[in-house]
Design an enzyme around this catalytic site. Structure first.
Site, PDB file in Angstrom:
ATOM      1  N   GLY A  32      31.002 -18.217 -70.172  1.00 20.12           N
ATOM      2  CA  GLY A  32      30.407 -18.532 -68.876  1.00 20.12           C
ATOM      3  C   GLY A  32      28.934 -18.853 -69.018  1.00 20.12           C
TER       4      GLY A  32
ATOM      5  N   MET B 216      28.980 -13.472 -59.769  1.00 22.76           N
ATOM      6  CA  MET B 216      29.963 -12.408 -60.001  1.00 22.76           C
ATOM      7  C   MET B 216      29.677 -11.725 -61.320  1.00 22.76           C
ATOM      8  SD  MET B 216      33.442 -13.313 -58.384  1.00 22.76           S
ATOM      9  CE  MET B 216      33.513 -13.935 -56.737  1.00 22.76           C
TER      10      MET B 216
ATOM     11  N   ARG C 180      29.339  -5.659 -63.348  1.00 23.81           N
ATOM     12  CA  ARG C 180      28.343  -4.638 -63.014  1.00 23.81           C
ATOM     13  C   ARG C 180      28.014  -4.599 -61.521  1.00 23.81           C
ATOM     14  NH1 ARG C 180      26.134  -5.916 -68.428  1.00 23.81           N
ATOM     15  NH2 ARG C 180      26.199  -3.968 -69.621  1.00 23.81           N
TER      16      ARG C 180
ATOM     17  N   LEU D 279      38.081  -7.503 -64.822  1.00 26.50           N
ATOM     18  CA  LEU D 279      38.059  -8.951 -64.611  1.00 26.50           C
ATOM     19  C   LEU D 279      37.830  -9.339 -63.148  1.00 26.50           C
ATOM     20  CD1 LEU D 279      41.078  -9.792 -66.942  1.00 26.50           C
ATOM     21  CD2 LEU D 279      38.640  -9.808 -67.513  1.00 26.50           C
TER      22      LEU D 279
ATOM     23  N   HIS E 135      35.725 -14.544 -64.636  1.00 22.55           N
ATOM     24  CA  HIS E 135      36.646 -14.539 -65.773  1.00 22.55           C
ATOM     25  C   HIS E 135      37.842 -15.448 -65.490  1.00 22.55           C
ATOM     26  CE1 HIS E 135      34.819 -10.349 -66.112  1.00 22.55           C
ATOM     27  NE2 HIS E 135      34.509 -10.879 -67.276  1.00 22.55           N
TER      28      HIS E 135
HETATM   29  P1  AMP Z   1      31.918 -10.145 -69.722  1.00 17.73           P
HETATM   30  O1  AMP Z   1      33.253  -9.545 -69.469  1.00 17.73           O
HETATM   31  O2  AMP Z   1      30.901  -9.795 -68.681  1.00 17.73           O
HETATM   32  O3  AMP Z   1      31.442  -9.925 -71.124  1.00 17.73           O
HETATM   33  O4  AMP Z   1      32.106 -11.719 -69.575  1.00 17.73           O
HETATM   34  C1  AMP Z   1      33.083 -12.413 -70.297  1.00 17.73           C
HETATM   35  C2  AMP Z   1      32.862 -13.884 -70.111  1.00 17.73           C
HETATM   36  O5  AMP Z   1      32.941 -14.211 -68.728  1.00 17.73           O
HETATM   37  C3  AMP Z   1      31.480 -14.348 -70.600  1.00 17.73           C
HETATM   38  O6  AMP Z   1      31.589 -15.591 -71.259  1.00 17.73           O
HETATM   39  C4  AMP Z   1      30.721 -14.468 -69.305  1.00 17.73           C
HETATM   40  O7  AMP Z   1      29.658 -15.400 -69.362  1.00 17.73           O
HETATM   41  C5  AMP Z   1      31.798 -14.940 -68.359  1.00 17.73           C
HETATM   42  N1  AMP Z   1      31.409 -14.658 -66.979  1.00 17.73           N
HETATM   43  C6  AMP Z   1      30.996 -13.467 -66.479  1.00 17.73           C
HETATM   44  N2  AMP Z   1      30.656 -13.595 -65.180  1.00 17.73           N
HETATM   45  C7  AMP Z   1      30.842 -14.897 -64.862  1.00 17.73           C
HETATM   46  C8  AMP Z   1      30.650 -15.662 -63.667  1.00 17.73           C
HETATM   47  N3  AMP Z   1      30.189 -15.115 -62.547  1.00 17.73           N
HETATM   48  N4  AMP Z   1      30.942 -16.973 -63.710  1.00 17.73           N
HETATM   49  C9  AMP Z   1      31.405 -17.544 -64.851  1.00 17.73           C
HETATM   50  N5  AMP Z   1      31.606 -16.884 -66.005  1.00 17.73           N
HETATM   51  C10 AMP Z   1      31.322 -15.580 -66.014  1.00 17.73           C
END
Ligand code: AMP
Length: 279
Positions: free
Chosen positions: A147, A184, A187, A33, A37
């Site tokens: 996001g 952010m 990765r 996270l 997140h």
């Molecule tokens: P992930 O853990 O990458 O699958 O992301 C989980 C959630 O966090 C998804 O809805 C993403 O779009 C959101 N998210 C990831 N990076 C960002 C960011 N930089 N800004 C806002 N939301 C994000």
């Protein structure tokens, strides 16, 4: 903050909260996270009686040559952040918990998956809608927080919510960026120092596209000018597209506002970013 592994237990817990009249806010994640997140979690915390955050690295959304195995994980750090943010439940199921033996059925992500990342990551959005529908069935939230960083994913899930007539409010939160503009992402830890510096060109490319669009440069011309700008900084470009934010099809005019979306590789790391440009 209560950690929960079993899907059946998770459903029991949320059902009892619902009986108490609590509104459930749900934030699905793959863990590791970061501030992006955190922004979703804070929004959910503000708007809900109880917050559930899931941490599940979903194998079905990774292609055979993608980074499922090496995807960054840090359960202890994630749990500490969720506790600090006063999250009620951390739902971290096993792969077998979400995909019991024999459950091979996958959902169709629909026509919004046809462009952008869809053709570049075959099967990806099928895996995404499938896992999110399963998580929705287990958690039965009143609202789900996603996001804008994964804009196409959010739109595909929104369409799935409509298709199944799920009583879930979809909330799409703004992209959280590093100080130099890079979006952010879990990765980003893959990037070496020099790759990280080159990656700064990604948000700058989106800014360039925004300026061109403001000057009413036609969408296709914006696309090639943006590609020309980004090319020297990155190792390859999957796409840079100016699309209609509703249909995700190539924008033919700038009248309704547009989404500029891009995906590229910096070293071996695939990064995505986008910008909504409203009229
Ligand atoms: P992930 O853990 O990458 O699958 O992301 C989980 C959630 O966090 C998804 O809805 C993403 O779009 C959101 N998210 C990831 N990076 C960002 C960011 N930089 N800004 C806002 N939301 C994000």
């Amino acid at each position: 903050m209560q950690p929960v592994k079993s899907p059946a237990e998770m459903t029991r817990l949320v059902m009892s909260l619902k009986r108490e009249g609590k509104w459930i806010g749900f934030v699905p994640t793959m863990g590791y996270l970061h501030e992006g997140h955190r922004s979703l979690i804070r929004r959910a915390r503000k708007e809900s009686g109880a917050v559930v955050v899931s941490v599940f690295v979903n194998p079905t959304q990774f292609g055979p040559k993608e980074d499922f195995k090496r995807y960054p994980r840090n359960a202890a750090r994630d749990a500490a952040m969720l506790k600090k943010e006063k999250v009620d439940f951390l739902f971290a199921p096993s792969v077998r918990g979400i995909y019991p033996k024999g459950s091979r059925a996958r959902l169709n992500p629909g026509s919004l998956a046809r462009g952008l990342c869809g053709p570049k990551r075959p099967g990806h959005f099928r895996g995404v809608v499938t896992v999110v529908k399963r998580l929705f069935d287990i958690i039965r939230p009143g609202a789900a927080y996603f996001g804008q960083k994964d804009y196409q994913q959010a739109r595909i899930i929104e369409a799935m919510i409509r298709r199944f007539r799920l009583p879930i409010r979809m909330v799409i939160c703004p992209i959280v960026r590093e100080r130099d503009g890079l979006a952010m992402s879990s990765r980003n830890v893959y990037l070496s120092r020099s790759e990280r510096l080159r990656a700064r060109a990604i948000p700058r490319t989106l800014e360039l596209a925004r300026r061109l669009i403001r000057r009413r440069v036609p969408p296709r011309e914006v696309e090639w000018k943006a590609k020309l700008y980004l090319k020297p900084y990155v190792d390859s470009i999957d796409y840079i597209c100016v699309v209609d934010p509703e249909t995700l099809r190539p924008a033919s005019s700038l009248k309704k506002g547009v989404l500029v979306a891009l995906a590229c590789f910096v070293g071996r790391t695939r990064l995505i970013d986008n910008m909504l440009i409203r009229r």
